[in-house]
Write an enzyme that holds these catalytic residues in place. Sequence first.
Site, PDB file in Angstrom:
ATOM      1  N   ASP A  96       0.908  -1.181   0.054  1.00  0.00           N
ATOM      2  CA  ASP A  96       0.090   0.005  -0.099  1.00  0.00           C
ATOM      3  C   ASP A  96       0.879   1.375  -0.064  1.00  0.00           C
ATOM      4  OD1 ASP A  96       0.763  -0.311   2.687  1.00  0.00           O
ATOM      5  OD2 ASP A  96      -0.989  -0.227   3.539  1.00  0.00           O
ATOM      6  N   ASP A  99       6.786   3.940   3.359  1.00  0.00           N
ATOM      7  CA  ASP A  99       6.886   5.084   4.252  1.00  0.00           C
ATOM      8  C   ASP A  99       8.172   5.178   4.731  1.00  0.00           C
ATOM      9  OD1 ASP A  99       6.267   7.013   6.065  1.00  0.00           O
ATOM     10  OD2 ASP A  99       5.497   6.008   7.740  1.00  0.00           O
ATOM     11  N   THR A 100       8.838   4.717   5.785  1.00  0.00           N
ATOM     12  CA  THR A 100      10.096   4.842   6.086  1.00  0.00           C
ATOM     13  C   THR A 100      11.150   3.751   5.280  1.00  0.00           C
ATOM     14  OG1 THR A 100       9.991   2.866   7.686  1.00  0.00           O
ATOM     15  CG2 THR A 100       9.546   5.025   8.606  1.00  0.00           C
ATOM     16  N   GLY A 101      10.589   2.658   4.766  1.00  0.00           N
ATOM     17  CA  GLY A 101      11.206   1.834   3.781  1.00  0.00           C
ATOM     18  C   GLY A 101      11.771   0.403   4.722  1.00  0.00           C
ATOM     19  N   PHE A 148      -0.505  11.474   7.264  1.00  0.00           N
ATOM     20  CA  PHE A 148      -0.813   9.975   7.515  1.00  0.00           C
ATOM     21  C   PHE A 148      -2.272   9.735   7.074  1.00  0.00           C
ATOM     22  CE2 PHE A 148      -3.302   6.867   9.832  1.00  0.00           C
ATOM     23  CZ  PHE A 148      -2.303   5.881  10.121  1.00  0.00           C
TER      24      PHE A 148
HETATM   25  P1  5GP Z   1       7.433   1.534   6.552  1.00  0.00           P
HETATM   26  O1  5GP Z   1       8.087   0.408   7.258  1.00  0.00           O
HETATM   27  O2  5GP Z   1       7.849   1.854   5.162  1.00  0.00           O
HETATM   28  O3  5GP Z   1       7.617   2.938   7.669  1.00  0.00           O
HETATM   29  O4  5GP Z   1       5.730   1.387   6.837  1.00  0.00           O
HETATM   30  C1  5GP Z   1       4.894   0.680   6.008  1.00  0.00           C
HETATM   31  C2  5GP Z   1       3.703   0.427   6.416  1.00  0.00           C
HETATM   32  O5  5GP Z   1       3.358   1.184   7.511  1.00  0.00           O
HETATM   33  C3  5GP Z   1       2.514   0.391   5.372  1.00  0.00           C
HETATM   34  O6  5GP Z   1       2.630  -0.896   4.664  1.00  0.00           O
HETATM   35  C4  5GP Z   1       1.344   0.984   6.177  1.00  0.00           C
HETATM   36  O7  5GP Z   1       0.911  -0.453   6.774  1.00  0.00           O
HETATM   37  C5  5GP Z   1       2.015   1.773   7.492  1.00  0.00           C
HETATM   38  N1  5GP Z   1       1.847   3.016   7.156  1.00  0.00           N
HETATM   39  C6  5GP Z   1       2.846   4.000   6.791  1.00  0.00           C
HETATM   40  N2  5GP Z   1       2.309   5.208   6.488  1.00  0.00           N
HETATM   41  C7  5GP Z   1       1.266   5.174   6.877  1.00  0.00           C
HETATM   42  C8  5GP Z   1       0.047   6.165   6.645  1.00  0.00           C
HETATM   43  O8  5GP Z   1       0.126   7.259   6.207  1.00  0.00           O
HETATM   44  N3  5GP Z   1      -1.183   5.550   6.783  1.00  0.00           N
HETATM   45  C9  5GP Z   1      -1.786   4.420   6.979  1.00  0.00           C
HETATM   46  N4  5GP Z   1      -2.812   4.047   7.261  1.00  0.00           N
HETATM   47  N5  5GP Z   1      -0.666   3.497   7.360  1.00  0.00           N
HETATM   48  C10 5GP Z   1       0.874   3.834   7.020  1.00  0.00           C
END
Ligand code: 5GP
Length: 174
Positions: A96, A99-101, A148
Site C-alpha cells: 500500500d 513510508d520509512t522503507g 498520515f
Molecule cells: P514503513 O515500514 O515503510 O515505515 O511502513 C510501511 C507500513 O506502515 C505500510 O505498509 C502501512 O501499513 C503503514 N503506514 C505507513 N504510512 C502510513 C499512513 O500514512 N497511513 C496508514 N494508514 N498506514 C501507514
Amino acid sequence: MGRIDTLLSKEAIDERIQTLAAEIERDFEGETLTVIIVLKGSFIFAADLVRAINVPLRCDFLGLRSYEGKESTGVVQITHDLTRNIEGEHVLIIEDIVDTGLTMEYLLDNLKTRKPASLKVASLLHKPARTKIEVPIDYLGFTIDDVFVIGYGLDFDQKFRNLPFIGVMTPDAD
Ligand code: 5GP
C-alpha cells in the site's frame, strides 16, 4: 473524530492503476507472474491492480505488521506467511505505502532468500520525506507529502479501510 479530506480521488487512483497495469503487462509479457499481496493495507489496491493486468498470474498473501496506531515501531512481524514456494518464479510484491522503507527492506531481504527468478515492487504510495532506508519501487502510484493517510485499504486503528478514496484525517481542535 475530525474531518477527512480527499487527497486522491477514486477516479485518480483508477486512472493511475490502468497505467501501472499496462507497464506491468509489458514487462511480464510471456511470463507467469506471482503476485504477493501484503496484508492488510494493500488488499483493495491489489484487487484493482490484478484485475487490470492481463498476464497469467497467481496471488498469494503475506501478513505483516509494522505499525501501531500512527507511529512506526520499526519492528516487522510476519503474521501470515506465503502458502507456496516461490523459488524460480517472477514475483511482484504489492504494497500500500512505502513510508520509512523498513517494512519493504525486511520483505525484500526475506523474499530474496526464497530464490525467486525476479523480484519487483509495486506500491500505491510513497512518502519520501520519511525515508530511513532507500528501497526500489518499480511501479509507483503516487508520491505524497508527509501526512498520515487512510482509506482505500489503509487504516487508522483498523478502521477506514473501506473508504473508496485516499484521505487525510485532521483531528478536531479542542
Ligand atoms: P514503513 O515500514 O515503510 O515505515 O511502513 C510501511 C507500513 O506502515 C505500510 O505498509 C502501512 O501499513 C503503514 N503506514 C505507513 N504510512 C502510513 C499512513 O500514512 N497511513 C496508514 N494508514 N498506514 C501507514
